[in-house]
Design an enzyme around this catalytic site. Structure first.
Site, PDB file in Angstrom:
ATOM      1  N   HIS A 178      -1.856  -9.654  -9.458  1.00 44.39           N
ATOM      2  CA  HIS A 178      -0.329  -9.906  -8.404  1.00 44.39           C
ATOM      3  C   HIS A 178      -0.624  -8.392  -7.508  1.00 44.39           C
ATOM      4  O   HIS A 178       0.200  -8.104  -7.064  1.00 44.39           O
ATOM      5  CB  HIS A 178       0.741  -9.530  -9.288  1.00 44.39           C
ATOM      6  CG  HIS A 178       0.934 -10.670 -10.339  1.00 44.39           C
ATOM      7  ND1 HIS A 178       1.198 -11.995 -10.320  1.00 44.39           N
ATOM      8  CD2 HIS A 178       0.460 -10.511 -11.773  1.00 44.39           C
ATOM      9  CE1 HIS A 178       1.325 -12.429 -11.375  1.00 44.39           C
ATOM     10  NE2 HIS A 178       0.914 -11.354 -12.358  1.00 44.39           N
TER      11      HIS A 178
ATOM     12  N   SER B 214     -10.551   2.933  16.368  1.00 41.85           N
ATOM     13  CA  SER B 214      -9.255   2.755  17.391  1.00 41.85           C
ATOM     14  C   SER B 214      -9.475   3.513  18.605  1.00 41.85           C
ATOM     15  O   SER B 214      -9.645   4.771  18.408  1.00 41.85           O
ATOM     16  CB  SER B 214      -8.174   3.014  16.551  1.00 41.85           C
ATOM     17  OG  SER B 214      -7.000   3.229  17.377  1.00 41.85           O
TER      18      SER B 214
END
Length: 482
Positions: free
Chosen positions: A155, A285
């Site tokens: 999970h 970036s």
């Protein structure tokens, strides 16, 4: 480019993609010429008049199209609006002694469908070779890191420890299933053969003056000359488009595997545990100069989503083929089939590139383990106390209280997990204070993970890759040269 028996199927920065070449017009139309040659050879062997040694020789000498051949075919197609007849005409111009017997008894699907099957088979071979290389690379990674403990996640929440190498075997196992699926799709491929306009072989029966045996021999001989062991026993005008479903399902299934692997790696990059290769001067970036975005894995995910949906084209196309055939399959197949192979090809190239430059950060992994392991070790601590004569229920309550305090320290105060320090300060747990270090050894929490990796690689990966040992060596040498 390497020129030998096994020209490198590497793509992108490693050379021209063999898959792109395979789906090029040059390959398509030269395959048509090979099919016309095979038909003429077989018909000559069975006694059809007018097919001479000279006509066969001329055909063999002009299997590869020149720019002039393409121009002649384009001009003819502009007039006739029929690609097959345009290329029959262009072939006849360069092989005039064969012009009158090219395409004898055949329908357009003799070259279009049989040509597709030849190219699809070759394409699957290329994908299998590249997939084998990716599996080998991931297997090397799994072996190298089989003993390195890491947090497991269920999970996407911290769970029982595994190892970095054991996690990689989960990826490899799915890739092995893709190897199996693509192999099945390739090995199940038959040949359309010589079946005539609606699959009844009526034109060939007329050509051989009602001799059914010769028609069957012709079908078998052309099949053999074209590199197939058997032809489909019955067809309509085309081979069943259900065959395309088998192929695209296998390729699309690989897309699902690739997406899962790349997603796991993107999550690990976020955790700063494992990263894909990052070039020395690469920029992550334009604004945030510090960033190391997992752009290769993101590209894999993007392309894999496209790959997964292409199987729908084949499913829908097959479902609407009326009776012996309709032509609404053609335009769709000219897009979906090449796109599937070329997309899978570049995804494999990306996975190979990623797997050859994994960056693993053991100290980060160790820190994450240290943050969670104290909670995971509580059961071991309880059992150690019971062995020293403690009461299991009382011990459980003592450690529950300390765990709750440590959790508050982590979640509400943003501190480190100090459960072990609390246990060390507790008089109750004094009998096992000298055992705490061994009880917290991560290697005691990974079960049989290292042994599982060894067994998996030996019993499953090595046998699966054995048929590709020679080509894997060639690819290795090609990579080194580049």
């Amino acid at each position: 480019m390497i020129k030998n028996k096994y020209e490198s199927p590497l793509t992108s920065r490693y050379g021209t993609s063999k898959i792109v070449e395979l789906f090029s017009p040059a390959k398509k139309f030269s395959t048509w010429r090979e099919l016309w040659l095979n038909l003429a050879i077989a018909e000559k062997e069975l006694g059809i008049a007018g097919i001479t040694d000279e006509s066969i020789k001329e055909m063999k000498a002009h299997l590869v199209l020149t720019p002039e051949d393409f121009k002649a075919a384009e001009e003819e197609e502009e007039k006739r609006r029929h690609d097959v007849m345009a290329h029959v005409h262009a072939f006849g111009l360069v092989a005039p002694k064969a012009a009158g017997i090219i395409h004898l008894g055949a329908t357009s699907c003799y070259v279009t469908d049989n040509g597709d099957l030849i190219i699809l088979k070759q394409g699957l071979n290329l994908l299998l070779e590249k997939l084998a290389k990716v599996i080998e690379r991931f297997s090397n990674f799994a072996k190298e890191y089989k003993d390195l403990p890491t947090l497991g996640f269920t999970h996407f929440q911290p769970a029982q420890l595994t190892t970095v190498g054991k996690r990689a075997t989960l990826w490899i196992q799915e890739l092995l299933w893709d190897l199996r699926n693509l192999t099945r799709a390739r090995d199940d491929l038959g040949f359309r053969g010589v079946k005539g306009t609606t699959g009844t072989q009526a034109s060939f029966l007329a050509l051989f003056e009602g001799d059914h045996d010769k028609v069957e021999v012709l079908d078998k001989r052309v099949t053999e000359l074209s590199g197939f062991s058997e032809a489909y026993p019955v067809t309509g005008q085309t081979y069943s488009r259900k065959i395309d479903i088998d192929i695209l399902n296998a390729i699309s299934s690989f897309g699902s595997t690739a997406h899962k692997i790349a997603t796991d790696l993107r999550l690990l990059a976020n955790l700063k545990e494992i990263e894909e290769p990052f070039e020395k001067d690469q920029i992550g970036s334009s604004a945030m100069a510090y960033k190391r975005n997992p752009m290769r894995c993101e590209r894999v995910c993007s392309l894999s989503r496209h790959l997964m949906v292409l199987a729908q084209d084949a499913l829908m196309t097959n479902s609407v083929q009326w009776f012996e055939r309709t032509l609404d399959d053609s335009a769709n197949r000219r897009i979906s089939l090449p796109e599937a192979f070329m997309t899978a090809d570049i995804v494999l190239t990306l996975l190979q590139n990623i797997s050859e430059g994994f960056v693993v950060y053991p100290k980060v992994i160790e820190r994450h383990i240290s943050q969670e392991l104290p909670f995971m070790a509580t059961e071991n601590i309880i059992m150690a106390m019971v062995k020293k004569g403690g009461d299991r229920q009382q011990c459980h309550e003592e450690i529950r209280v300390l765990s709750k305090e440590a959790a508050k320290q982590v979640k509400e105060e943003g501190g480190e997990n100090d459960l072990i320090d609390r246990i060390k300060r507790s008089e109750y747990f004094q009998p096992i204070h000298d055992e705490l270090e061994s009880l917290m050894d991560p290697t005691t929490f990974i079960g049989r993970a290292p042994q599982q990796v060894d067994k998996f690689l030996k019993d499953y990966v090595e046998p699966a890759l054995k048929p590709y040992s020679e080509i894997l060596q060639v690819i290795e040498e090609a990579t080194i040269k580049v």
